[in-house]
Scaffold this active site. Structure first.
Site, PDB file in Angstrom:
ATOM      1  N   LYS A 113      -8.553   4.230   1.450  1.00  0.00           N
ATOM      2  CA  LYS A 113      -9.698   5.119   1.697  1.00  0.00           C
ATOM      3  C   LYS A 113     -10.028   5.189   3.180  1.00  0.00           C
ATOM      4  CE  LYS A 113     -11.644   5.623  -2.846  1.00  0.00           C
ATOM      5  NZ  LYS A 113     -12.718   5.473  -3.800  1.00  0.00           N
ATOM      6  N   LYS A 195      -1.534   7.904  -7.749  1.00  0.00           N
ATOM      7  CA  LYS A 195      -2.379   7.951  -8.952  1.00  0.00           C
ATOM      8  C   LYS A 195      -3.235   9.229  -8.996  1.00  0.00           C
ATOM      9  CE  LYS A 195      -6.815   5.844  -8.034  1.00  0.00           C
ATOM     10  NZ  LYS A 195      -8.016   5.410  -8.696  1.00  0.00           N
ATOM     11  N   LYS A 198     -10.073  11.622  -8.954  1.00  0.00           N
ATOM     12  CA  LYS A 198     -11.120  12.657  -8.973  1.00  0.00           C
ATOM     13  C   LYS A 198     -11.209  13.383  -7.647  1.00  0.00           C
ATOM     14  CE  LYS A 198     -14.451   9.665 -11.133  1.00  0.00           C
ATOM     15  NZ  LYS A 198     -14.158   8.495 -10.329  1.00  0.00           N
TER      16      LYS A 198
HETATM   17  N1  AQP Z   1      -5.161   7.517 -12.407  1.00  0.00           N
HETATM   18  C1  AQP Z   1      -5.716   6.563 -13.116  1.00  0.00           C
HETATM   19  N2  AQP Z   1      -5.064   6.010 -14.162  1.00  0.00           N
HETATM   20  C2  AQP Z   1      -5.648   5.036 -14.910  1.00  0.00           C
HETATM   21  N3  AQP Z   1      -6.905   4.575 -14.698  1.00  0.00           N
HETATM   22  C3  AQP Z   1      -7.596   5.103 -13.673  1.00  0.00           C
HETATM   23  N4  AQP Z   1      -8.836   4.880 -13.187  1.00  0.00           N
HETATM   24  C4  AQP Z   1      -9.054   5.674 -12.124  1.00  0.00           C
HETATM   25  N5  AQP Z   1      -7.988   6.452 -11.887  1.00  0.00           N
HETATM   26  C5  AQP Z   1      -7.054   6.116 -12.833  1.00  0.00           C
HETATM   27  C6  AQP Z   1      -9.766   3.919 -13.775  1.00  0.00           C
HETATM   28  O1  AQP Z   1     -10.968   4.638 -14.064  1.00  0.00           O
HETATM   29  C7  AQP Z   1     -12.067   3.725 -13.951  1.00  0.00           C
HETATM   30  C8  AQP Z   1     -13.182   4.347 -13.155  1.00  0.00           C
HETATM   31  O2  AQP Z   1     -12.706   4.580 -11.831  1.00  0.00           O
HETATM   32  P1  AQP Z   1     -13.726   4.857 -10.662  1.00  0.00           P
HETATM   33  O3  AQP Z   1     -14.228   6.228 -10.759  1.00  0.00           O
HETATM   34  O4  AQP Z   1     -14.777   3.824 -10.654  1.00  0.00           O
HETATM   35  O5  AQP Z   1     -12.891   4.617  -9.348  1.00  0.00           O
HETATM   36  P2  AQP Z   1     -11.459   5.021  -8.907  1.00  0.00           P
HETATM   37  O6  AQP Z   1     -10.472   4.056  -9.483  1.00  0.00           O
HETATM   38  O7  AQP Z   1     -11.489   5.101  -7.410  1.00  0.00           O
HETATM   39  O8  AQP Z   1     -11.225   6.454  -9.572  1.00  0.00           O
HETATM   40  P3  AQP Z   1     -10.808   7.804  -8.888  1.00  0.00           P
HETATM   41  O9  AQP Z   1     -10.693   8.826  -9.960  1.00  0.00           O
HETATM   42  O10 AQP Z   1      -9.595   7.600  -8.024  1.00  0.00           O
HETATM   43  O11 AQP Z   1     -12.078   8.139  -8.025  1.00  0.00           O
HETATM   44  P4  AQP Z   1     -12.183   8.509  -6.492  1.00  0.00           P
HETATM   45  O12 AQP Z   1     -11.215   9.681  -6.293  1.00  0.00           O
HETATM   46  O13 AQP Z   1     -13.590   8.888  -6.272  1.00  0.00           O
HETATM   47  O14 AQP Z   1     -11.779   7.295  -5.712  1.00  0.00           O
HETATM   48  C9  AQP Z   1     -11.521   2.453 -13.312  1.00  0.00           C
HETATM   49  O15 AQP Z   1     -11.384   1.469 -14.317  1.00  0.00           O
HETATM   50  C10 AQP Z   1     -10.196   2.853 -12.773  1.00  0.00           C
HETATM   51  O16 AQP Z   1      -9.283   1.775 -12.778  1.00  0.00           O
END
Ligand code: AQP
Length: 331
Positions: A113, A195, A198
């Site tokens: 990040k 991965k 969002k």
């Molecule tokens: N691609 C993924 N595959 C499997 N699990 C995933 N998680 C996130 N992306 C994947 C799991 O979703 C839960 C909530 O995630 P989060 O929103 O708290 O944070 P993150 O992992 O940073 O998710 P994003 O979608 O990538 O958000 P942004 O883009 O804002 O950083 C967690 O249990 C995570 O493991």
């Protein structure tokens, strides 16, 4: 025997992706039968990356409604918004003082990040794992369902808890990760070695769980695959492996039967089938979300009650943690 306690959270950084759903949230409703569950919209984590304030207010509430639409039942689980429960921030400070600079520097999410947002490498982004440890330890949770990307943070939460216990006497439960065997890391549809996220700037890279059927099918049709034409799960076929995993999760079929089903068929047929299966699987979530988000007063009642319950629960743990460190009790 007492039921074990589950804690998990999700950031309101946008509509959840199919990755969030498959890797984490789809299990949360099933776990409610077997465990005591506490779930949370972790909005304080979300501001480690800059958010537009009005949009953020809206997404926080949407995320709460989305979790309910995904099956979290407020009669069975505690569901709340992180910033409404002050104990998370309070415990964060105690834990920050038990977290080493070197440990935080090794976190891959911080490295990723800070590379993606070089103009805003803020202290919150750096200490994010300590707040995540506070979220979990404030309830002395036994298990934390997460996608594989959060495993490193969870290991750090265990180390922080262990260090606290060594310094001040056994107190925190050491939380265990609860990771799905299939779908623990759903990949981007456009760059299948990365991965699905969002916050991906390319809208074709991720399926949002509120996308309509046509959009879902269109995104799958555009998914990056390879130059072969064989639907089989094999090293090097990242795009196809990802689509097969997604199809397997939403249909309940194992990978071998997916291979048999599409033997002799081209990628076009396969992508269409994945798109249709995903859209049908998500349809009830979309319908329930529309119903819930129309009733703001009900949602407000739910998140207010959830925050009260979460505060009552965590206050006991956090007050004891402060006492252990040597603070003078307030009452
Ligand atoms: N691609 C993924 N595959 C499997 N699990 C995933 N998680 C996130 N992306 C994947 C799991 O979703 C839960 C909530 O995630 P989060 O929103 O708290 O944070 P993150 O992992 O940073 O998710 P994003 O979608 O990538 O958000 P942004 O883009 O804002 O950083 C967690 O249990 C995570 O493991």
């Amino acid at each position: 025997m007492d039921k074990k306690l589950i804690f998990s959270g999700i950031q309101p950084t946008g509509t959840f992706t199919l990755g969030n759903y498959i890797g984490a949230v789809r299990n949360w409703d099933k776990l409610q039968e077997e465990y005591n569950c506490i779930y949370c919209v972790v909005d304080m984590h979300a501001i480690t990356v800059k958010q537009e304030n009005e949009k953020f207010r809206f997404t926080r509430l949407n995320s709460y409604a989305l979790l309910m639409a995904c099956g979290i039942d407020i009669e069975k689980s505690i569901l709340f918004i992180q910033s409404h429960v002050k104990t998370h921030a309070e415990l964060n400070w105690l834990l920050c003082c038990n977290t080493q600079f070197g440990e935080l520097s090794r976190m891959t999410q911080f490295k990723d990040k800070s590379q993606r947002h070089p103009d805003d490498v803020n202290a919150g982004l750096f200490t994010y794992p300590s707040l995540m440890a506070a979220d979990i330890l404030a309830y002395n949770a036994d298990l934390v369902p997460v996608g594989i990307d959060q495993k490193q943070h969870l290991e750090l939460a265990r180390n922080i808890a262990q260090r606290f216990n060594q310094r001040y006497g056994d107190f925190f439960t050491l939380p265990e990760p609860y990771i799905n065997e299939v779908g623990a890391k759903v990949m981007s549809l456009q760059e299948p070695t990365k991965k699905m996220s969002k916050s991906d700037e390319n809208p074709n890279a991720c399926i949002l769980i509120l996308d309509d059927k046509d959009t879902i099918i269109r995104k799958f049709k555009r998914a990056v695959t390879d130059s072969e034409a064989e639907v089989c799960y094999r090293e090097g076929k990242d795009g196809i492996n990802n689509l097969m995993t997604i199809y397997s999760v939403v249909t309940g079929k194992d990978l071998a039967s997916v291979e048999r089903e599409f033997a002799g068929k081209g990628y076009g047929d396969f992508k269409l089938a994945v798109g249709e299966a995903v859209a049908d699987h998500l349809e009830p979530v979309r319908t329930e979300f529309a119903r819930l988000s129309a009733d703001k007063a009900f949602l407000k009642q739910c998140y207010t009650d959830g925050a009260e319950k979460a505060l009552r629960y965590s206050q006991r743990v956090v007050s004891k943690a402060f006492h252990k460190v040597g603070f003078v009790d307030r009452t």
